[in-house]
Design a protein around this motif. Structure first.
Motif, PDB file in Angstrom:
ATOM      1  N   ASN A 257       0.792  -1.231   0.000  1.00  0.00           N
ATOM      2  CA  ASN A 257       0.000   0.000   0.000  1.00  0.00           C
ATOM      3  C   ASN A 257       0.825   1.282   0.000  1.00  0.00           C
ATOM      4  N   TYR A 258       2.071   1.198   0.420  1.00  0.00           N
ATOM      5  CA  TYR A 258       2.909   2.396   0.532  1.00  0.00           C
ATOM      6  C   TYR A 258       4.047   2.319  -0.479  1.00  0.00           C
ATOM      7  N   SER A 259       4.789   3.385  -0.612  1.00  0.00           N
ATOM      8  CA  SER A 259       5.793   3.490  -1.670  1.00  0.00           C
ATOM      9  C   SER A 259       6.811   2.353  -1.599  1.00  0.00           C
ATOM     10  N   ASN A 260       7.109   1.759  -2.745  1.00  0.00           N
ATOM     11  CA  ASN A 260       8.109   0.682  -2.803  1.00  0.00           C
ATOM     12  C   ASN A 260       9.437   1.177  -3.354  1.00  0.00           C
ATOM     13  N   LYS A 261       9.602   2.502  -3.386  1.00  0.00           N
ATOM     14  CA  LYS A 261      10.875   3.074  -3.841  1.00  0.00           C
ATOM     15  C   LYS A 261      11.197   4.301  -2.995  1.00  0.00           C
ATOM     16  N   PRO A 262      12.468   4.697  -2.957  1.00  0.00           N
ATOM     17  CA  PRO A 262      12.837   5.873  -2.159  1.00  0.00           C
ATOM     18  C   PRO A 262      12.153   7.136  -2.683  1.00  0.00           C
ATOM     19  N   GLU A 263      11.792   8.030  -1.763  1.00  0.00           N
ATOM     20  CA  GLU A 263      11.150   9.291  -2.129  1.00  0.00           C
ATOM     21  C   GLU A 263      11.739  10.414  -1.296  1.00  0.00           C
ATOM     22  N   LEU A 264      11.725  11.618  -1.864  1.00  0.00           N
ATOM     23  CA  LEU A 264      12.155  12.811  -1.147  1.00  0.00           C
ATOM     24  C   LEU A 264      10.952  13.729  -1.017  1.00  0.00           C
ATOM     25  N   LEU A 265      10.485  13.908   0.203  1.00  0.00           N
ATOM     26  CA  LEU A 265       9.321  14.734   0.478  1.00  0.00           C
ATOM     27  C   LEU A 265       9.763  16.100   0.995  1.00  0.00           C
TER      28      LEU A 265
ATOM     29  N   VAL B 229      12.403  15.291  12.977  1.00  0.00           N
ATOM     30  CA  VAL B 229      12.591  13.850  12.796  1.00  0.00           C
ATOM     31  C   VAL B 229      11.364  13.081  13.285  1.00  0.00           C
ATOM     32  N   GLN B 230      10.499  13.736  14.051  1.00  0.00           N
ATOM     33  CA  GLN B 230       9.350  13.025  14.597  1.00  0.00           C
ATOM     34  C   GLN B 230       8.480  12.357  13.535  1.00  0.00           C
ATOM     35  N   PRO B 231       8.221  12.997  12.374  1.00  0.00           N
ATOM     36  CA  PRO B 231       7.437  12.279  11.363  1.00  0.00           C
ATOM     37  C   PRO B 231       8.100  10.990  10.878  1.00  0.00           C
ATOM     38  N   VAL B 232       9.424  10.890  10.976  1.00  0.00           N
ATOM     39  CA  VAL B 232      10.094   9.636  10.662  1.00  0.00           C
ATOM     40  C   VAL B 232       9.800   8.617  11.758  1.00  0.00           C
ATOM     41  N   GLN B 233       9.890   9.064  13.004  1.00  0.00           N
ATOM     42  CA  GLN B 233       9.659   8.166  14.129  1.00  0.00           C
ATOM     43  C   GLN B 233       8.189   7.786  14.277  1.00  0.00           C
ATOM     44  N   LEU B 234       7.297   8.698  13.901  1.00  0.00           N
ATOM     45  CA  LEU B 234       5.864   8.494  14.128  1.00  0.00           C
ATOM     46  C   LEU B 234       5.135   7.922  12.918  1.00  0.00           C
ATOM     47  N   ASP B 235       5.842   7.631  11.861  1.00  0.00           N
ATOM     48  CA  ASP B 235       5.226   6.999  10.697  1.00  0.00           C
ATOM     49  C   ASP B 235       4.898   5.555  11.075  1.00  0.00           C
ATOM     50  N   ILE B 236       3.669   5.318  11.540  1.00  0.00           N
ATOM     51  CA  ILE B 236       3.323   4.009  12.089  1.00  0.00           C
ATOM     52  C   ILE B 236       3.386   2.898  11.047  1.00  0.00           C
TER      53      ILE B 236
ATOM     54  N   TYR C 220       8.944   1.272   1.775  1.00  0.00           N
ATOM     55  CA  TYR C 220       8.226   0.782   2.947  1.00  0.00           C
ATOM     56  C   TYR C 220       8.401  -0.722   3.141  1.00  0.00           C
ATOM     57  N   LYS C 221       9.181  -1.345   2.273  1.00  0.00           N
ATOM     58  CA  LYS C 221       9.542  -2.735   2.486  1.00  0.00           C
ATOM     59  C   LYS C 221      10.670  -2.840   3.514  1.00  0.00           C
ATOM     60  N   HIS C 222      11.241  -1.690   3.856  1.00  0.00           N
ATOM     61  CA  HIS C 222      12.337  -1.644   4.823  1.00  0.00           C
ATOM     62  C   HIS C 222      11.917  -0.791   6.012  1.00  0.00           C
ATOM     63  N   GLY C 223      12.729  -0.797   7.039  1.00  0.00           N
ATOM     64  CA  GLY C 223      12.462   0.014   8.217  1.00  0.00           C
ATOM     65  C   GLY C 223      12.828   1.467   7.986  1.00  0.00           C
ATOM     66  N   ASN C 224      12.876   2.249   9.070  1.00  0.00           N
ATOM     67  CA  ASN C 224      13.118   3.687   8.954  1.00  0.00           C
ATOM     68  C   ASN C 224      14.534   4.094   9.348  1.00  0.00           C
ATOM     69  N   LEU C 225      15.444   3.130   9.484  1.00  0.00           N
ATOM     70  CA  LEU C 225      16.787   3.463   9.956  1.00  0.00           C
ATOM     71  C   LEU C 225      17.535   4.383   8.998  1.00  0.00           C
TER      72      LEU C 225
ATOM     73  N   LYS D 203       5.752   2.722   8.814  1.00  0.00           N
ATOM     74  CA  LYS D 203       7.177   2.503   8.519  1.00  0.00           C
ATOM     75  C   LYS D 203       7.931   2.052   9.770  1.00  0.00           C
ATOM     76  N   ASN D 204       7.654   2.726  10.871  1.00  0.00           N
ATOM     77  CA  ASN D 204       8.301   2.404  12.138  1.00  0.00           C
ATOM     78  C   ASN D 204       7.340   1.555  12.965  1.00  0.00           C
ATOM     79  N   LEU D 205       7.286   0.274  12.667  1.00  0.00           N
ATOM     80  CA  LEU D 205       6.329  -0.615  13.332  1.00  0.00           C
ATOM     81  C   LEU D 205       6.589  -0.725  14.833  1.00  0.00           C
ATOM     82  N   ASP D 206       7.807  -0.462  15.253  1.00  0.00           N
ATOM     83  CA  ASP D 206       8.131  -0.573  16.668  1.00  0.00           C
ATOM     84  C   ASP D 206       7.415   0.478  17.498  1.00  0.00           C
ATOM     85  N   PHE D 207       7.004   1.566  16.863  1.00  0.00           N
ATOM     86  CA  PHE D 207       6.357   2.638  17.618  1.00  0.00           C
ATOM     87  C   PHE D 207       5.014   2.192  18.202  1.00  0.00           C
ATOM     88  N   LEU D 208       4.195   1.516  17.408  1.00  0.00           N
ATOM     89  CA  LEU D 208       2.863   1.131  17.864  1.00  0.00           C
ATOM     90  C   LEU D 208       2.523  -0.328  17.562  1.00  0.00           C
TER      91      LEU D 208
END
Length: 416
Positions: free
Chosen positions: A138-146, A210-217, A175-180, A219-224
């Motif tokens: 459902n989410y981007s499968n390639k790198p993006e610059l927002l 950086v919070q939107p990186v950390q709070l992207d639920i 989004y196939k990878h984590g947010n590291l 992408k960052n599955l560990d958050f929630l």
């Protein structure tokens, strides 16, 4: 083991700031289209805040401020803009070439007819599990610059004592990878701090952009969505709703068991067609003050007693071109500080928000480590004071509300 994610750093500050009240700015001569307007509810005529405004045919977008007002800047004049918000029918507005007057846009509530909705009759926890499994699809499968606009403010009681804002780039891997490897870089920014001696307690939001990186639920599955947390929640199906004319399942979550860290109450919105997470509304459990404090506070001056009151998080995504992308994040912290020998505690509110305003279409490259913003940094320490009346140039920003605009004007006058 719990990650610390949104944190307040409370510190005494006595520096003097000089700034110009230019929040919002003006478009440069090269700008081809500047569209402004206010979004209201049809019946009540009350403003609709945090409504999404998108220039059709582009990736350019903004959100309305607390007064329902927005300004959208685009290189190519759009023929239409689309305005949407949770629970309202989206409105497509035609833009007249050369139109100078601000738009007045009215939104009607959406009535979701159950006969048109495929009701989820299974376990709501399983619905959440399915949505998690479908994240790579459902989410981007390639790198993006927002491209994004970020603002953080602090209030002492009802008075603003601090404002910082800036334009940032946010690099996100697949989004196939984590947010590291996801990074944020500041393009330009500025800050303004009250010079009054009574306002010298400043609030710094650690992590900042950086919070939107950390709070992207998604992408960052560990958050929630880590397994240890999920097993401690109760899941309940609520009435369906719509976002951007797309029907949504709504799942409520609340703590069922206790952990060593604070959990959340909240709602998860899941697109009925794609089963993508489209919105999350979260409120930190304040029943254990010590746990809530560990989640919110980094450090404070000696002699100051900190009492958390509220931490509310909003995470919004937007569906376009078959892909769901992060669009808006907002955090609101409320807490009291009590000084020894003082009779009453002082109430503080800190807000940080980021809206994605555009997406780079050319070849995308990672942000170099030396240029990236570190999650341990405070945005306040990374930007300077500015006087330039055209500071924002052609960047899209969240327009300051009338109250914020007046507050900034007062802060500036105190320096003169």
């Amino acid at each position: 083991m719990r990650r610390v994610f949104l944190i307040l750093l409370i510190t005494f500050t006595c520096g003097v700031a000089w700034a110009q009240n230019v929040v919002g700015g003006e478009a440069t001569d090269g700008m081809k289209a500047v569209i402004s307007g206010t979004v209201y509810q049809e019946k009540s005529k009350l403003p609709v805040r945090q409504a999404s405004v998108v220039a059709e045919g582009t990736h350019v977008s903004v959100v309305t401020n607390d007064d329902g007002f927005f300004t959208l800047k685009a290189d190519v004049p759009p023929k239409y803009i689309t305005v949407s918000h949770l629970g309202y029918q989206s409105k497509r507005v035609r833009i007249t070439p050369g139109q100078a007057e601000p738009l007045r846009i009215l939104l009607n509530p959406t009535a979701v007819e159950l006969k048109e909705v495929v009701v989820w009759t299974g376990d709501p926890r399983e619905l959440v599990n399915i949505a998690i499994r479908k994240i790579p699809d459902n989410y981007s499968n390639k790198p993006e610059l927002l491209n994004a606009f970020y603002r953080e403010t602090a209030m002492k009681r009802q008075h603003y004592i601090y404002v910082a804002e800036g334009v940032v780039d946010m690099y996100k891997t697949s989004y196939k990878h984590g947010n590291l490897r996801d990074k944020v870089a500041i393009r330009k920014g500025r800050r303004l701090l009250s010079p009054r001696r009574g306002d010298t307690l400043s609030v710094k939001v650690m992590g900042g952009p950086v919070q939107p990186v950390q709070l992207d639920i998604a992408k960052n599955l560990d958050f929630l969505f880590n397994e240890e947390d999920l097993k401690c929640y109760e899941f309940t199906m609520l009435e369906p709703t719509t976002i951007n004319d797309r029907q949504q399942y709504v799942v409520a979550i609340e703590p069922k068991w206790s952990l060593d860290w604070a959990l959340f109450y909240g709602k998860l919105y899941i697109d009925r067609e794609t089963l993508a997470f489209t919105r999350a509304e979260l409120s930190l459990d304040m029943s254990d003050i010590d746990k809530a404090t560990r989640m919110m506070l980094v450090k404070k001056p000696l002699g100051v007693k900190f009492k958390p009151k509220e931490l509310v998080t909003l995470i919004d995504y937007r569906y376009e071109d078959g892909v769901t992308r992060l669009s808006y994040v907002r955090n609101t912290f409320r807490f009291n500080c009590d000084w020894k020998r003082r009779l009453f505690a002082t109430a503080f509110t800190a807000v940080c928000e980021m809206v994605v305003t555009d997406k780079a279409m050319a070849e995308v490259h990672p942000i170099a480590g030396r240029d990236s913003f570190d999650s341990r940094d405070a945005f306040y320490d990374k930007v300077d004071y500015f006087r330039d009346p055209h500071f924002w140039e052609d960047y899209n920003i969240i327009e300051p509300s009338e109250s914020l605009d007046k507050a900034i004007d007062k802060l500036v006058k105190r320096y003169k």
